[in-house]
Design a protein around this motif. Structure first.
Motif, PDB file in Angstrom:
ATOM      1  N   GLU A 123      -9.988   6.719   4.825  1.00 29.32           N
ATOM      2  CA  GLU A 123     -10.894   6.292   3.758  1.00 29.32           C
ATOM      3  C   GLU A 123     -10.521   4.901   3.228  1.00 29.32           C
ATOM      4  OE1 GLU A 123     -10.743   9.419   0.867  1.00 29.32           O
ATOM      5  OE2 GLU A 123     -11.598  10.876   2.239  1.00 29.32           O
ATOM      6  N   VAL A 124      -9.215   4.655   3.080  1.00 25.36           N
ATOM      7  CA  VAL A 124      -8.785   3.346   2.573  1.00 25.36           C
ATOM      8  C   VAL A 124      -9.173   2.256   3.573  1.00 25.36           C
ATOM      9  CG1 VAL A 124      -6.758   1.932   2.026  1.00 25.36           C
ATOM     10  CG2 VAL A 124      -6.928   4.230   1.124  1.00 25.36           C
TER      11      VAL A 124
ATOM     12  N   LYS B 175     -11.674   2.286   5.591  1.00 18.75           N
ATOM     13  CA  LYS B 175     -13.127   2.063   5.443  1.00 18.75           C
ATOM     14  C   LYS B 175     -13.401   1.176   4.225  1.00 18.75           C
ATOM     15  CE  LYS B 175     -15.243   6.288   7.235  1.00 18.75           C
ATOM     16  NZ  LYS B 175     -15.865   7.521   6.743  1.00 18.75           N
ATOM     17  N   ALA B 176     -12.681   1.481   3.113  1.00 18.07           N
ATOM     18  CA  ALA B 176     -12.886   0.694   1.884  1.00 18.07           C
ATOM     19  C   ALA B 176     -12.502  -0.764   2.116  1.00 18.07           C
ATOM     20  CB  ALA B 176     -12.079   1.291   0.743  1.00 18.07           C
ATOM     21  N   MET B 177     -11.478  -0.990   2.941  1.00 20.12           N
ATOM     22  CA  MET B 177     -11.073  -2.373   3.234  1.00 20.12           C
ATOM     23  C   MET B 177     -12.134  -3.067   4.092  1.00 20.12           C
ATOM     24  SD  MET B 177      -7.100  -1.587   4.025  1.00 20.12           S
ATOM     25  CE  MET B 177      -6.640  -3.240   4.507  1.00 20.12           C
ATOM     26  N   LEU B 178     -12.610  -2.332   5.114  1.00 21.76           N
ATOM     27  CA  LEU B 178     -13.657  -2.898   5.982  1.00 21.76           C
ATOM     28  C   LEU B 178     -14.890  -3.253   5.166  1.00 21.76           C
ATOM     29  CD1 LEU B 178     -13.766  -0.633   9.164  1.00 21.76           C
ATOM     30  CD2 LEU B 178     -12.836  -2.929   8.972  1.00 21.76           C
ATOM     31  N   SER B 179     -15.231  -2.349   4.250  1.00 23.99           N
ATOM     32  CA  SER B 179     -16.440  -2.519   3.452  1.00 23.99           C
ATOM     33  C   SER B 179     -16.408  -3.810   2.637  1.00 23.99           C
ATOM     34  CB  SER B 179     -16.606  -1.308   2.533  1.00 23.99           C
ATOM     35  OG  SER B 179     -17.669  -1.508   1.666  1.00 23.99           O
ATOM     36  N   ARG B 180     -15.192  -4.270   2.292  1.00 31.04           N
ATOM     37  CA  ARG B 180     -15.095  -5.502   1.500  1.00 31.04           C
ATOM     38  C   ARG B 180     -14.662  -6.687   2.359  1.00 31.04           C
ATOM     39  NH1 ARG B 180     -11.717  -4.608  -3.596  1.00 31.04           N
ATOM     40  NH2 ARG B 180     -10.957  -2.665  -2.712  1.00 31.04           N
TER      41      ARG B 180
ATOM     42  N   LEU C  85       0.566   8.038  -5.829  1.00 37.38           N
ATOM     43  CA  LEU C  85      -0.518   9.030  -5.787  1.00 37.38           C
ATOM     44  C   LEU C  85       0.010  10.357  -5.260  1.00 37.38           C
ATOM     45  CD1 LEU C  85      -3.627   8.769  -6.329  1.00 37.38           C
ATOM     46  CD2 LEU C  85      -3.886   8.747  -3.867  1.00 37.38           C
TER      47      LEU C  85
ATOM     48  N   MET D  95       0.831  -1.206   0.000  1.00 33.97           N
ATOM     49  CA  MET D  95       0.000   0.000   0.000  1.00 33.97           C
ATOM     50  C   MET D  95       0.861   1.250   0.000  1.00 33.97           C
ATOM     51  SD  MET D  95      -3.072  -1.280   2.394  1.00 33.97           S
ATOM     52  CE  MET D  95      -4.013   0.186   2.409  1.00 33.97           C
TER      53      MET D  95
ATOM     54  N   ARG E 245      -3.856  15.259   3.796  1.00 36.33           N
ATOM     55  CA  ARG E 245      -4.434  14.378   2.764  1.00 36.33           C
ATOM     56  C   ARG E 245      -4.104  12.915   3.065  1.00 36.33           C
ATOM     57  NH1 ARG E 245      -7.750  12.606   0.802  1.00 36.33           N
ATOM     58  NH2 ARG E 245      -8.142  12.032  -1.362  1.00 36.33           N
TER      59      ARG E 245
ATOM     60  N   TYR F 251       0.464   4.132  -2.790  1.00 42.42           N
ATOM     61  CA  TYR F 251       0.041   5.497  -2.514  1.00 42.42           C
ATOM     62  C   TYR F 251       1.169   6.511  -2.643  1.00 42.42           C
ATOM     63  CZ  TYR F 251      -4.546   3.800  -1.665  1.00 42.42           C
ATOM     64  OH  TYR F 251      -5.768   3.236  -1.855  1.00 42.42           O
TER      65      TYR F 251
ATOM     66  N   LEU G  64      -6.747  10.002   3.633  1.00 38.45           N
ATOM     67  CA  LEU G  64      -6.685   8.833   2.755  1.00 38.45           C
ATOM     68  C   LEU G  64      -6.595   7.553   3.590  1.00 38.45           C
ATOM     69  CD1 LEU G  64      -6.655   8.507  -0.305  1.00 38.45           C
ATOM     70  CD2 LEU G  64      -4.196   8.335  -0.215  1.00 38.45           C
TER      71      LEU G  64
ATOM     72  N   TYR H 127     -12.554  -6.921   5.150  1.00 43.45           N
ATOM     73  CA  TYR H 127     -11.262  -7.033   5.834  1.00 43.45           C
ATOM     74  C   TYR H 127     -11.496  -7.068   7.341  1.00 43.45           C
ATOM     75  CZ  TYR H 127      -6.671  -5.629   7.573  1.00 43.45           C
ATOM     76  OH  TYR H 127      -5.484  -5.564   8.251  1.00 43.45           O
TER      77      TYR H 127
END
Lengths: 282, 269
Positions: A232-233, A235-240, A186, A179, A225, A183, A229, A242
């Protein structure tokens, strides 16, 4: 244009372009060469064997022989030898110079004197065992670093990370590395865009104190930032799904060629050890 | 209403306890519904979707999911967490947030791998999605090398591969070219026809009629100001104007240019 400002601009752009070109470009890993065609798991195991063989080597001839093997592998893997030598020889002084230089002198390596130097009234004697030990150390470093660089050049970074996970390195550690890698790119883009935006509004002649303020503001912005980030990342991991221990798919397939290569390297490793033990290298 | 999945009553939420994001939201979502949440930037649409996905929780008011009050500590139970994540999938507004793996393929299969889906089944779902979204040539590429449209397609694939019953999408067509937008809309329509519940937040009024049966309008005060069928909402010019949802265009006719607002429905009349 202010010279100092020009220096900052060139340094910043230099660092960013180095990161993009050398760290993120998988140019050699994408070529169709010998090492690129191997199963990454087998390739990494054999490279570990090569590096172990270098560590066990007590003779310079043994180290140089392994270094020659590395250069041949680089050639077979369609890595430009000039580029490869430049890439490896940049690291070698960093690793070895400061350690090897003191070992030359009689203070650390007593023995038969070869050369005597008088520096500001202090007599420094370079000894034969000192010179021999330092040369052996440098050749070992050259060979080890070359194998490590060759592995990273001929293997896509994500494959390298995946193999590390499969070989039992803690998943969370490898995932964090992956990760970071993802990033950093980015953030590099963000810095480039911010710099272009500043330049488009203020021209290239930024007064030095103002330039400092812009840089400081950018550092603060990047910090904020990255914190956002991070949240947010996660959260995105939890959402799928993790839940603290990432799972990984092992879809590598070893071919007969890979097993043949592993056998050859094991045989080479054994022969090298026996040559060391029997004193064939001298 | 039949079989409610989500029920929010008087839900309030604020960031850092100081910046209100939702002020007294009442919403009920039933199985198989297609819902669009519209509103200007910063009106709380994303916050609502994050609540529905169980990532954040209302400070005040109640939130029921699948008929039971949902609290943060429920996710400490592995079986509940896994079950909920299998049922509800969220496509984030910023695809860079959702694509954190070294390659597109790893990003897409991240969800089912974490949720314990069998490897053969993951492969089957992956192949099917790759065909539908036409992203086969992206699989071995790092996400940072993709265009925004490709990133969005991959982000959608990474959620769809979980095969959730409820699909939450946060501005899925923002910044996309017409062809990619069409592809995503078709995918949502198809998902809904197969029985999935679709909740989409957007301020792109052009897609609202196609992707929703019910529209909720958020006001800048972070409240739901009106809900209804898409035709009724999109016909209410004053409502759209008051909530910063009206398109304002400048046109040139012959040698004269003039600026006037226009509603979405003009395209379809």
């Amino acid at each position: 244009m202010s010279k100092r400002n020009n220096f900052i601009r060139r340094s910043l752009m230099g660092v960013l372009s180095f990161l993009k070109e050398s760290v993120f470009a998988d140019e050699y890993a994408a070529k169709k060469g010998f090492l690129q065609s191997l199963d990454p798991r087998i390739k990494i195991i054999t490279f570990i064997l090569f590096i172990l063989a270098i560590l066990f080597t007590q003779s310079m001839a043994g180290s140089l022989y392994l270094y020659a093997v590395c250069l041949i592998l680089a050639y077979l893997s369609r890595v430009s030898i000039g580029f490869f030598l430049k890439r490896t020889w940049i690291f070698i002084p960093l690793f070895s110079l400061f350690i090897a230089i003191p070992a030359l002198f009689s203070v650390f390596s007593p023995g038969e004197p070869l050369l005597s130097l008088n520096m500001a009234g202090v007599q420094l004697i370079i000894t034969r065992p000192g010179l021999w030990g330092a040369a052996l150390f440098v050749t070992r470093v050259i060979a080890s670093v070359s194998f490590a660089v060759l592995l990273s050049l001929t293997t896509k970074h994500f494959v390298l990370l995946k193999v590390l996970r499969i070989l039992g390195i803690p998943q969370i550690f490898v995932m964090t590395m992956g990760m970071c890698y993802r990033y950093i790119y980015l953030f590099v883009e963000m810095i480039e865009n911010t710099y272009t935006a500043v330049k488009s509004r203020s021209g290239v002649n930024i007064h030095y104190p103002r330039g400092q303020r812009v840089v400081a503001w950018n550092i603060a912005y990047l910090w904020v930032r990255s914190c956002q980030l991070n949240e947010e990342v996660y959260k995105a991991m939890l959402s799928r799904g993790y839940s603290g221990e990432p799972a990984v798919l092992n879809d590598f397939k070893a071919k007969p060629k890979d097993w043949l290569w592993l056998s050859a390297v094991l045989a080479m490793f054994a022969v090298n050890r026996l040559a060391e033990i029997w004193g064939i290298y001298g | 209403m039949d079989n409610p999945i989500f029920e929010l009553q008087d839900a309030h939420f604020s960031y850092l306890g100081r910046y209100p994001a939702l002020r007294g939201i009442d919403i009920t979502v039933c199985q198989g519904e297609q819902i669009a949440v519209i509103g200007a930037n910063g009106c709380g649409k994303s916050t609502l979707l994050h609540i529905l996905d169980g990532l954040i929780f209302p400070e005040r008011g109640s939130f029921k999911a699948f008929g039971k009050e949902l609290k943060e500590d429920a996710f400490n139970r592995a079986d509940f967490s896994r079950d909920f994540r299998k049922k509800v999938g969220l496509v984030f507004q910023n695809p860079d947030v959702q694509l954190f793996c070294p390659t597109v393929k790893e990003d897409i299969i991240f969800g089912p791998l974490q949720l314990g889906v069998e490897k053969g089944e993951i492969q089957r779902r992956l192949e099917a999605l790759v065909g539908v979204l036409n992203i086969g040539d992206l699989l071995d590429r790092p996400p940072q090398q993709l265009s925004i449209g490709e990133k969005r397609k991959v982000a959608i694939a990474s959620t769809l591969i979980i095969e959730p019953d409820i699909l939450l999408l946060d501005e899925p067509t923002a910044g996309l070219d017409p062809q990619t937008t069409r592809c995503i809309i078709d995918l949502l329509i198809q998902a809904n026809e197969s029985g999935k519940t679709i909740i989409t937040s957007t301020h792109d009024l052009h897609i609202v009629e196609e992707i929703s049966d019910t529209v909720y309008v958020f006001s800048p005060e972070k409240k739901i100001i009106k809900s209804g069928c898409p035709h009724e909402i999109l016909a209410d010019e004053q409502l759209l104007r008051d909530n910063n949802l009206l398109h304002i265009h400048s046109h040139r006719h012959r040698d004269k240019s003039h600026i006037h607002p226009h509603t979405h429905l003009e395209h379809h009349s």
